[in-house]
Design a protein around this motif. Structure first.
Motif, PDB file in Angstrom:
ATOM      1  N   SER A  42       0.014  -1.512  -6.016  1.00 47.91           N
ATOM      2  CA  SER A  42      -0.759  -1.156  -4.829  1.00 47.91           C
ATOM      3  C   SER A  42       0.048  -1.526  -3.587  1.00 47.91           C
ATOM      4  O   SER A  42       1.065  -2.218  -3.664  1.00 47.91           O
ATOM      5  CB  SER A  42      -2.088  -1.915  -4.836  1.00 47.91           C
ATOM      6  OG  SER A  42      -1.848  -3.308  -4.676  1.00 47.91           O
ATOM      7  N   SER A  43      -0.419  -1.072  -2.430  1.00 47.16           N
ATOM      8  CA  SER A  43       0.301  -1.404  -1.200  1.00 47.16           C
ATOM      9  C   SER A  43       0.182  -2.885  -0.869  1.00 47.16           C
ATOM     10  O   SER A  43       0.920  -3.393  -0.028  1.00 47.16           O
ATOM     11  CB  SER A  43      -0.214  -0.555  -0.035  1.00 47.16           C
ATOM     12  OG  SER A  43      -1.540  -0.910   0.296  1.00 47.16           O
TER      13      SER A  43
ATOM     14  N   HIS B 185       0.909  -4.992  -3.119  1.00 43.23           N
ATOM     15  CA  HIS B 185       1.942  -5.477  -4.041  1.00 43.23           C
ATOM     16  C   HIS B 185       1.400  -5.965  -5.373  1.00 43.23           C
ATOM     17  O   HIS B 185       2.139  -6.550  -6.159  1.00 43.23           O
ATOM     18  CB  HIS B 185       2.804  -6.580  -3.397  1.00 43.23           C
ATOM     19  CG  HIS B 185       3.493  -6.127  -2.146  1.00 43.23           C
ATOM     20  ND1 HIS B 185       4.482  -5.175  -2.153  1.00 43.23           N
ATOM     21  CD2 HIS B 185       3.312  -6.479  -0.850  1.00 43.23           C
ATOM     22  CE1 HIS B 185       4.900  -4.961  -0.916  1.00 43.23           C
ATOM     23  NE2 HIS B 185       4.199  -5.736  -0.107  1.00 43.23           N
TER      24      HIS B 185
ATOM     25  N   SER C 116       7.202  -1.030  -6.445  1.00 44.55           N
ATOM     26  CA  SER C 116       6.350  -0.352  -7.403  1.00 44.55           C
ATOM     27  C   SER C 116       7.203   0.143  -8.559  1.00 44.55           C
ATOM     28  O   SER C 116       8.267   0.733  -8.332  1.00 44.55           O
ATOM     29  CB  SER C 116       5.632   0.827  -6.742  1.00 44.55           C
ATOM     30  OG  SER C 116       4.750   1.458  -7.655  1.00 44.55           O
TER      31      SER C 116
END
Length: 329
Positions: free
Chosen positions: A287-288, A290, A298
């Protein structure tokens, strides 16, 4: 329940797959579950049944060891549907309605009131997409007993002390009928409205509705809804109702651990043959915020083929691997 003093069996709402999305979502949130008719075509179901029959033939006279004690001995279980074939993986998971339900209900878009901390580790906004938690076929044969009523989110040790809220939804389950499902051959029992109950409120069997469906119909429900697989009481093993098949998919919020460890259960060569969107859905994406990173990136961005080709020597003894030419530039 009673109407005018007479006992009336609870019913599940039914909507066609063509119904407005808002009506489908509103019904799901109100009742905790509903039946969508015609989610998949008859041709699609026939192709899925061919995949299942490669593993478990239609005949009832072969031995099979049911895992654990939660599933009846007469229920044959095929795990990792997402990796068996595109028709049981990508083509189901990317169904437009299921994709939108995931996006609208489970996809988390977080906005924080401040940006304290390093910019990398705590951004003002974060995007946490949902994951496929479990994909499995339940192939129930005659004699299978009823399951105990349960909540699927029990797997996370969830308690229910707060009022139900949309933000508290953890998972959406999708049970797609591969064969005709009726009460006599074990149609799933559902307690409508039980997704709002606390843990002290126990269900009674007379509160149950039965998810009777035609092939291609789907029971869609929240993980806080109490439900159970019914009992297959068909005695004639030549009956077309003797076998009840459910293709089952469960999607959870991205911060929760997936119930099935698909990073291990699906062979890497199979993963490499999947579409990128399926690779992400089964867990090969960070995910953004982390969550799920490899080397703080990623996995999908590094490249799964490169990750899967890493050797133990390269990981444990990088200097020696460089000297031996094992580390790629």
């Amino acid at each position: 329940m009673t109407v005018n003093g007479e006992a009336v069996s609870p019913q599940l709402s039914r909507l066609p797959v063509s119904a407005p999305y808002a009506q489908i979502e509103d019904t799901l949130l109100r009742d905790g579950g509903l039946i969508i008719t015609g989610l998949l075509s008859k041709d699609h179901i026939a192709a899925m049944m061919k995949v299942l029959n490669r593993h478990y033939p239609p005949e009832h006279d072969f031995k099979y060891a049911t895992p654990g004690s939660f599933f009846p001995q007469e229920t044959k279980v095929l795990w990792s549907l997402a990796g068996r074939d595109a028709v049981t993986g990508h083509d189901v998971c990317m169904n437009p309605l299921l994709t939108r339900l995931r996006e609208e209900i489970l996809h988390m878009h977080i906005t924080r009131p401040n940006d304290y901390g390093t910019q990398d580790m705590q951004k003002t906004t974060a995007d946490i997409p949902p994951r496929l938690s479990l994909s499995v076929a339940f192939d129930m044969r005659p004699g299978a007993r009823q399951q105990p009523l349960h909540r699927d989110e029990d797997v996370w040790g969830t308690t229910h002390e707060q009022p139900f809220s949309r933000q508290g939804i953890r998972q959406i389950g999708v049970l797609i009928a591969g064969t005709k499902s009726v009460r006599e051959n074990g149609a799933t029992l559902v307690i409508p409205g039980s997704h709002t109950w606390d843990d002290a409120r126990l269900p009674r069997i007379e509160e149950a509705a039965y998810a009777e469906m035609e092939p291609g119909d789907a029971l869609i429900f929240l993980s806080s809804l109490r439900h159970a697989g019914g009992a297959n009481q068909i005695e004639d093993q030549t009956s077309p109702l003797a076998r009840r098949v459910m293709f089952s998919y469960f999607f959870n919020r991205g911060y929760l651990r997936q119930e099935e460890n698909m990073l291990v259960s699906i062979p890497r060569d199979v993963v490499l043959g999947m579409s990128e969107e399926m690779q992400k859905l089964i867990g090969y994406e960070a995910s953004s915020s982390h969550c799920g990173f490899v080397d703080f990136k990623s996995p999908i961005d590094i490249g799964l083929k490169e990750l899967f080709s890493r050797t133990a020597e390269e990981f444990l003894h990088p200097q020696a691997a460089r000297q031996n030419g094992e580390i790629r530039a």
